[in-house]
Design a protein around this motif. Sequence first.
Motif, PDB file in Angstrom:
ATOM      1  N   LEU A  69      -0.013   8.591  -1.116  1.00  0.00           N
ATOM      2  CA  LEU A  69      -0.519   7.453  -1.860  1.00  0.00           C
ATOM      3  C   LEU A  69      -2.024   7.608  -1.977  1.00  0.00           C
ATOM      4  O   LEU A  69      -2.724   7.731  -0.961  1.00  0.00           O
ATOM      5  CB  LEU A  69      -0.187   6.140  -1.142  1.00  0.00           C
ATOM      6  N   ARG A  70      -2.523   7.616  -3.214  1.00  0.00           N
ATOM      7  CA  ARG A  70      -3.968   7.651  -3.443  1.00  0.00           C
ATOM      8  C   ARG A  70      -4.359   6.366  -4.182  1.00  0.00           C
ATOM      9  O   ARG A  70      -3.665   5.946  -5.124  1.00  0.00           O
ATOM     10  CB  ARG A  70      -4.361   8.874  -4.278  1.00  0.00           C
ATOM     11  N   VAL A  71      -5.468   5.773  -3.750  1.00  0.00           N
ATOM     12  CA  VAL A  71      -5.872   4.476  -4.285  1.00  0.00           C
ATOM     13  C   VAL A  71      -7.353   4.527  -4.636  1.00  0.00           C
ATOM     14  O   VAL A  71      -8.165   5.057  -3.865  1.00  0.00           O
ATOM     15  CB  VAL A  71      -5.641   3.350  -3.254  1.00  0.00           C
ATOM     16  N   VAL A  72      -7.704   3.941  -5.791  1.00  0.00           N
ATOM     17  CA  VAL A  72      -9.106   3.808  -6.167  1.00  0.00           C
ATOM     18  C   VAL A  72      -9.374   2.341  -6.488  1.00  0.00           C
ATOM     19  O   VAL A  72      -8.563   1.675  -7.152  1.00  0.00           O
ATOM     20  CB  VAL A  72      -9.479   4.715  -7.358  1.00  0.00           C
ATOM     21  N   ALA A  73     -10.498   1.819  -5.999  1.00  0.00           N
ATOM     22  CA  ALA A  73     -10.907   0.432  -6.229  1.00  0.00           C
ATOM     23  C   ALA A  73     -11.927   0.411  -7.363  1.00  0.00           C
ATOM     24  O   ALA A  73     -13.092   0.773  -7.173  1.00  0.00           O
ATOM     25  CB  ALA A  73     -11.493  -0.163  -4.956  1.00  0.00           C
ATOM     26  N   ALA A  74     -11.494  -0.019  -8.532  1.00  0.00           N
ATOM     27  CA  ALA A  74     -12.371   0.007  -9.701  1.00  0.00           C
ATOM     28  C   ALA A  74     -13.572  -0.910  -9.532  1.00  0.00           C
ATOM     29  O   ALA A  74     -14.643  -0.647 -10.092  1.00  0.00           O
ATOM     30  CB  ALA A  74     -11.578  -0.394 -10.950  1.00  0.00           C
ATOM     31  N   ASP A  75     -13.412  -1.992  -8.784  1.00  0.00           N
ATOM     32  CA  ASP A  75     -14.485  -2.974  -8.638  1.00  0.00           C
ATOM     33  C   ASP A  75     -15.478  -2.625  -7.537  1.00  0.00           C
ATOM     34  O   ASP A  75     -16.453  -3.349  -7.339  1.00  0.00           O
ATOM     35  CB  ASP A  75     -13.890  -4.362  -8.342  1.00  0.00           C
ATOM     36  N   LEU A  76     -15.208  -1.566  -6.795  1.00  0.00           N
ATOM     37  CA  LEU A  76     -16.056  -1.196  -5.658  1.00  0.00           C
ATOM     38  C   LEU A  76     -16.607   0.217  -5.837  1.00  0.00           C
ATOM     39  O   LEU A  76     -16.485   1.068  -4.955  1.00  0.00           O
ATOM     40  CB  LEU A  76     -15.264  -1.321  -4.355  1.00  0.00           C
ATOM     41  N   HIS A  77     -17.164   0.456  -7.019  1.00  0.00           N
ATOM     42  CA  HIS A  77     -17.833   1.729  -7.320  1.00  0.00           C
ATOM     43  C   HIS A  77     -16.908   2.921  -7.131  1.00  0.00           C
ATOM     44  O   HIS A  77     -17.344   4.005  -6.729  1.00  0.00           O
ATOM     45  CB  HIS A  77     -19.085   1.898  -6.453  1.00  0.00           C
ATOM     46  N   GLY A  78     -15.609   2.705  -7.395  1.00  0.00           N
ATOM     47  CA  GLY A  78     -14.675   3.810  -7.326  1.00  0.00           C
ATOM     48  C   GLY A  78     -14.354   4.301  -5.929  1.00  0.00           C
ATOM     49  O   GLY A  78     -13.956   5.462  -5.750  1.00  0.00           O
ATOM     50  N   ALA A 122       2.511   7.594  -5.034  1.00  0.00           N
ATOM     51  CA  ALA A 122       1.907   7.032  -6.237  1.00  0.00           C
ATOM     52  C   ALA A 122       0.389   7.170  -6.190  1.00  0.00           C
ATOM     53  O   ALA A 122      -0.210   7.285  -5.119  1.00  0.00           O
ATOM     54  CB  ALA A 122       2.282   5.560  -6.381  1.00  0.00           C
ATOM     55  N   ASP A 123      -0.208   7.153  -7.371  1.00  0.00           N
ATOM     56  CA  ASP A 123      -1.647   6.938  -7.531  1.00  0.00           C
ATOM     57  C   ASP A 123      -1.836   5.520  -8.056  1.00  0.00           C
ATOM     58  O   ASP A 123      -1.150   5.106  -9.010  1.00  0.00           O
ATOM     59  CB  ASP A 123      -2.249   7.925  -8.529  1.00  0.00           C
ATOM     60  N   LEU A 124      -2.774   4.787  -7.459  1.00  0.00           N
ATOM     61  CA  LEU A 124      -3.030   3.401  -7.845  1.00  0.00           C
ATOM     62  C   LEU A 124      -4.504   3.218  -8.178  1.00  0.00           C
ATOM     63  O   LEU A 124      -5.372   3.766  -7.491  1.00  0.00           O
ATOM     64  CB  LEU A 124      -2.672   2.433  -6.714  1.00  0.00           C
ATOM     65  N   ALA A 125      -4.782   2.438  -9.208  1.00  0.00           N
ATOM     66  CA  ALA A 125      -6.137   1.990  -9.518  1.00  0.00           C
ATOM     67  C   ALA A 125      -6.111   0.471  -9.575  1.00  0.00           C
ATOM     68  O   ALA A 125      -5.271  -0.109 -10.274  1.00  0.00           O
ATOM     69  CB  ALA A 125      -6.629   2.573 -10.833  1.00  0.00           C
ATOM     70  N   ILE A 126      -7.018  -0.172  -8.836  1.00  0.00           N
ATOM     71  CA  ILE A 126      -6.975  -1.618  -8.638  1.00  0.00           C
ATOM     72  C   ILE A 126      -8.233  -2.265  -9.214  1.00  0.00           C
ATOM     73  O   ILE A 126      -9.350  -1.787  -9.000  1.00  0.00           O
ATOM     74  CB  ILE A 126      -6.888  -1.956  -7.138  1.00  0.00           C
TER      75      ILE A 126
END
Length: 396
Positions: A69-78, A122-126
Amino acid sequence: MSALRDPLARRCDDAMHQAFGQPPDFHVQAPGRVNLIGEHTDYNDGFVLPCAIDYRTVIAVRRRPDRQLRVVAADLHGETDEIDLDGEIAHHPTQQWSDYVRGTVRMLREHLAARGLRLAGADLAIAGNVPQGAGLSSSAALEVAVGQVWRQLGGLGDALLSPTDLAVLAQRAENRFVGVNCGIMDQMISACGQAGHALLIDCRHLARRRAVPMPAGVAVMIVHSRVRRGLVDSEYNTRRQQCEAAAAHYRVPALRDVDETRLVQDATGLDPLVFRRARHIVTENARTLAAAQALQAGDLKRLGELMAASHVSMRDDFEITHPAIDRLVEIAQGAIGPQGGARMTGGGFGGCIVAVLPDAQVDAVRAAIEAGYRSPEGEPPAIWISHAADGSGVLP
């Protein structure tokens, strides 16, 4: 709104492309919430009356063939995180947001393993627009949205992962992993909200929840006091311990089982502070049931009276308001008059108030608040007009 037009979905897509170089397969969302009445009653097996709001967390999802599982936080500078779905899921050493994801994933893994299923990679972008630190349950929106990812990835129906299951697992993540002993309300309304309705939730018997229609021509106004809720986690846990002590004194499973008559008659020997905490819960349960009836009948005058009594109880018996919040409620209620009400909403010690009022009064009430209120640091309030929204699901 379709994912193609949703600005949060576009933000997720951009972050996913930058972090992982691929487009998503689909998007899910889960909303924040505002509680109209029923504060701190949920972990006492009582009644709450929240509605989901049209501020939410969106997650872009891309399937993976492996167990990562890979996750990126769009609102926290990636900022990114990576989890081995077959390995130990421990706390992230530095990123608080990651723990909400990790905790929910761990509870989902346990839930599905008991049914002979595994989590897919999964890959997730939040991304999200639920105001943080305002008491509008940005954490629950994130947790429930994460749960919704695997409900869709696995094509799981209600028998394997129902909306109620999503709420319970998200609450379990917050209790057991994040370490906040919250009740079920935030996660339940995020998972099960219904557009145009508040939801009367029986927190002991979750299946007995009832949608209560919002009257036509009525607005829900949320006002952020700009008072940061720095004490909420520790004080929340303290209030819960005090409620449990009161329930033990009355020899009941929870304060939901005590009415106002017994509260007074059997109070001998109970610490006065704990008695006041219990009095808030017992009277708040009664107010919440009455408020659902008033809302159903479109009786804004009665609803306003109940909201005012709720705020006084939170201020004097439960001691979770703040002088600035009290002033904000006073301004709002004075501008609304008898045709609606205002009260603090959320865990307490700052954050937001909620007001229910006729649409025709919105501009005047907004103007009164903007003219009459500043935070202790001199900041103006933030004001949102919201609509009761649907709970979590897939974006079209």
